[in-house]
Design a protein around this motif. Structure first.
Motif, PDB file in Angstrom:
ATOM      1  N   LEU A 106       0.772  -1.259  -0.194  1.00  0.00           N
ATOM      2  CA  LEU A 106       0.021   0.116  -0.038  1.00  0.00           C
ATOM      3  C   LEU A 106       0.968   1.257  -0.010  1.00  0.00           C
ATOM      4  O   LEU A 106       1.730   1.347   1.019  1.00  0.00           O
ATOM      5  CB  LEU A 106      -0.876  -0.081   1.396  1.00  0.00           C
ATOM      6  N   PRO A 107       0.928   2.040  -0.997  1.00  0.00           N
ATOM      7  CA  PRO A 107       1.690   3.208  -1.048  1.00  0.00           C
ATOM      8  C   PRO A 107       1.650   4.316  -0.027  1.00  0.00           C
ATOM      9  O   PRO A 107       2.605   4.621   0.499  1.00  0.00           O
ATOM     10  CB  PRO A 107       1.073   3.983  -2.368  1.00  0.00           C
ATOM     11  N   PRO A 108       0.446   4.504   0.728  1.00  0.00           N
ATOM     12  CA  PRO A 108       0.528   5.375   1.968  1.00  0.00           C
ATOM     13  C   PRO A 108       1.323   4.673   3.210  1.00  0.00           C
ATOM     14  O   PRO A 108       1.996   5.600   3.884  1.00  0.00           O
ATOM     15  CB  PRO A 108      -0.936   5.552   2.361  1.00  0.00           C
ATOM     16  N   LEU A 109       1.257   3.278   3.179  1.00  0.00           N
ATOM     17  CA  LEU A 109       2.006   2.896   4.385  1.00  0.00           C
ATOM     18  C   LEU A 109       3.492   2.272   3.989  1.00  0.00           C
ATOM     19  O   LEU A 109       4.216   1.669   4.825  1.00  0.00           O
ATOM     20  CB  LEU A 109       0.897   1.786   4.819  1.00  0.00           C
ATOM     21  N   ARG A 110       3.949   2.403   2.587  1.00  0.00           N
ATOM     22  CA  ARG A 110       5.143   1.839   2.248  1.00  0.00           C
ATOM     23  C   ARG A 110       6.209   2.263   3.237  1.00  0.00           C
ATOM     24  O   ARG A 110       7.298   1.494   3.378  1.00  0.00           O
ATOM     25  CB  ARG A 110       5.220   2.105   0.747  1.00  0.00           C
ATOM     26  N   ILE A 111       6.492   3.555   3.146  1.00  0.00           N
ATOM     27  CA  ILE A 111       7.722   4.024   3.911  1.00  0.00           C
ATOM     28  C   ILE A 111       7.569   3.612   5.476  1.00  0.00           C
ATOM     29  O   ILE A 111       8.766   3.183   5.991  1.00  0.00           O
ATOM     30  CB  ILE A 111       7.706   5.778   3.840  1.00  0.00           C
ATOM     31  N   ILE A 112       6.428   3.569   5.987  1.00  0.00           N
ATOM     32  CA  ILE A 112       6.301   3.268   7.359  1.00  0.00           C
ATOM     33  C   ILE A 112       6.739   1.663   7.384  1.00  0.00           C
ATOM     34  O   ILE A 112       7.556   1.220   8.472  1.00  0.00           O
ATOM     35  CB  ILE A 112       5.120   3.504   8.042  1.00  0.00           C
ATOM     36  N   ALA A 113       5.954   0.769   6.574  1.00  0.00           N
ATOM     37  CA  ALA A 113       6.341  -0.599   6.819  1.00  0.00           C
ATOM     38  C   ALA A 113       7.967  -0.963   6.565  1.00  0.00           C
ATOM     39  O   ALA A 113       8.527  -1.543   7.087  1.00  0.00           O
ATOM     40  CB  ALA A 113       5.705  -1.328   5.776  1.00  0.00           C
ATOM     41  N   LEU A 114       8.612   0.062   5.544  1.00  0.00           N
ATOM     42  CA  LEU A 114       9.815  -0.271   5.069  1.00  0.00           C
ATOM     43  C   LEU A 114      10.809   0.091   6.367  1.00  0.00           C
ATOM     44  O   LEU A 114      11.554  -0.681   6.794  1.00  0.00           O
ATOM     45  CB  LEU A 114      10.270   0.675   3.857  1.00  0.00           C
ATOM     46  N   VAL A 115      10.497   1.171   6.951  1.00  0.00           N
ATOM     47  CA  VAL A 115      11.324   1.726   8.122  1.00  0.00           C
ATOM     48  C   VAL A 115      11.065   0.357   9.026  1.00  0.00           C
ATOM     49  O   VAL A 115      12.146   0.244  10.047  1.00  0.00           O
ATOM     50  CB  VAL A 115      10.981   2.924   8.776  1.00  0.00           C
ATOM     51  N   ALA A 116       9.934   0.033   9.484  1.00  0.00           N
ATOM     52  CA  ALA A 116       9.658  -1.080  10.732  1.00  0.00           C
ATOM     53  C   ALA A 116      10.281  -2.131  10.273  1.00  0.00           C
ATOM     54  O   ALA A 116      10.881  -2.893  11.121  1.00  0.00           O
ATOM     55  CB  ALA A 116       8.195  -1.253  10.811  1.00  0.00           C
ATOM     56  N   ALA A 117      10.295  -2.567   9.117  1.00  0.00           N
ATOM     57  CA  ALA A 117      10.997  -3.863   8.517  1.00  0.00           C
ATOM     58  C   ALA A 117      12.594  -3.739   8.844  1.00  0.00           C
ATOM     59  O   ALA A 117      13.064  -4.742   9.469  1.00  0.00           O
ATOM     60  CB  ALA A 117      10.688  -4.097   7.169  1.00  0.00           C
ATOM     61  N   ILE A 118      12.897  -2.676   8.432  1.00  0.00           N
ATOM     62  CA  ILE A 118      14.239  -2.339   8.576  1.00  0.00           C
ATOM     63  C   ILE A 118      14.701  -2.471  10.044  1.00  0.00           C
ATOM     64  O   ILE A 118      16.066  -2.926  10.563  1.00  0.00           O
ATOM     65  CB  ILE A 118      15.079  -1.238   7.767  1.00  0.00           C
TER      66      ILE A 118
END
Length: 203
Positions: A106-118
Motif C-alpha cells: 500500500l503506497p500510503p504505508l510503504r515508507i512506514i512498513a519499510l522503516v519498521a522492517a529495517i
C-alpha cells in the motif's frame, strides 16, 4: 543477519506444523515455558534500555527479542485454531510478516512498513574500542537508516550488565581515524577524525 535467519526458520517451521496439523502436546507445553522465559528477558531488556542499561554484549537484547518472537511463531504452528485471547496473541507473531507485506503493497504505508522492517529485522553493526578494563567506545551503524555511526560510551556494570551513554561524539561522521588517551581517572580524550573532545567517564 541473525534476526532474519532465526525468524525465517521459526516461521517456516510454524507453517509446516500448521499445514501438517502437527499434534505435539509435550513439545507445545515445553515451548510455552521457553516462550515465557524469553518474554521475561525481553521485558527486562526493555526496562534496562529505557534506563540506558543492557546485558553485556552488542546483540544480546536483540537475541532475546528474536527468540521471544520466534518461539511465539512456533507455538502458533502447534496450537489449535480458536477464538480465545491466547490464540490471538500467538497469531500476532505469525501474522507479523503478512502485516509488513500488506504495508509494503500500500503506497500510503510503504515508507512506514519499510522503516519498521529495517528497524526490527536488520541487525546493526557494532564495533568496540577499549579504553580500559571498565570503559569502551562503541560505534553502531544501522545501514540505510543512518549514514553515520552512533558513538556511545560503554561502562562495565554489575557483573552481567553494562551502561551505554549514546551520542558522546558529535557531530556524527564516518570513522577514519581514532585516538584515545585517558586524562586522570575520570575522563578520556577522544579524537575522531577531525573531532577532538573530552568525555567524563563517570556521571
Amino acid at each position: 543477519m541473525i534476526t532474519i535467519t532465526i525468524l525465517t526458520l521459526c516461521f517456516l517451521a510454524a507453517l509446516s506444523c500448521k499445514i501438517k496439523k502437527a499434534k505435539l502436546p509435550e513439545l507445545q507445553a515445553l515451548l510455552w515455558y521457553i516462550h515465557l522465559v524469553f518474554g521475561c528477558f525481553a521485558l527486562l531488556c526493555l526496562l534496562l534500555m529505557l534506563n540506558s542499561y543492557g546485558f553485556k554484549g552488542t546483540q544480546t537484547e536483540r537475541v532475546f527479542f528474536t527468540l521471544y518472537a520466534g518461539s511465539g511463531m512456533l507455538l502458533y504452528g502447534l496450537s489449535k485454531p480458536g477464538n480465545d485471547a491466547r490464540y490471538a496473541y500467538l497469531l500476532l507473531f505469525f501474522g507479523f510478516p503478512f502485516i509488513l507485506l500488506f504495508g509494503l503493497l500500500l503506497p500510503p504505508l510503504r515508507i512506514i512498513a519499510l522503516v519498521a522492517a529495517i528497524t526490527l529485522l536488520s541487525d546493526s553493526e557494532f564495533k568496540r574500542y577499549q579504553i580500559d578494563d571498565d570503559y569502551a567506545l562503541q560505534t553502531k551503524s544501522t545501514g540505510i537508516l543512518s549514514g553515520y555511526p552512533v558513538y556511545s560510551l560503554v561502562e562495565d556494570k554489575y557483573l552481567f550488565f553494562e551502561k551505554v551513554r549514546q551520542d558522546v561524539v558529535k557531530p556524527q561522521e564516518a570513522l577514519h581515524s581514532l585516538k584515545m588517551a585517558k586524562r586522570g581517572k575520570d575522563s578520556v580524550r577522544i579524537q575522531v577524525n577531525n573531532i577532538d573532545t573530552v568525555i567524563v567517564l563517570s556521571e
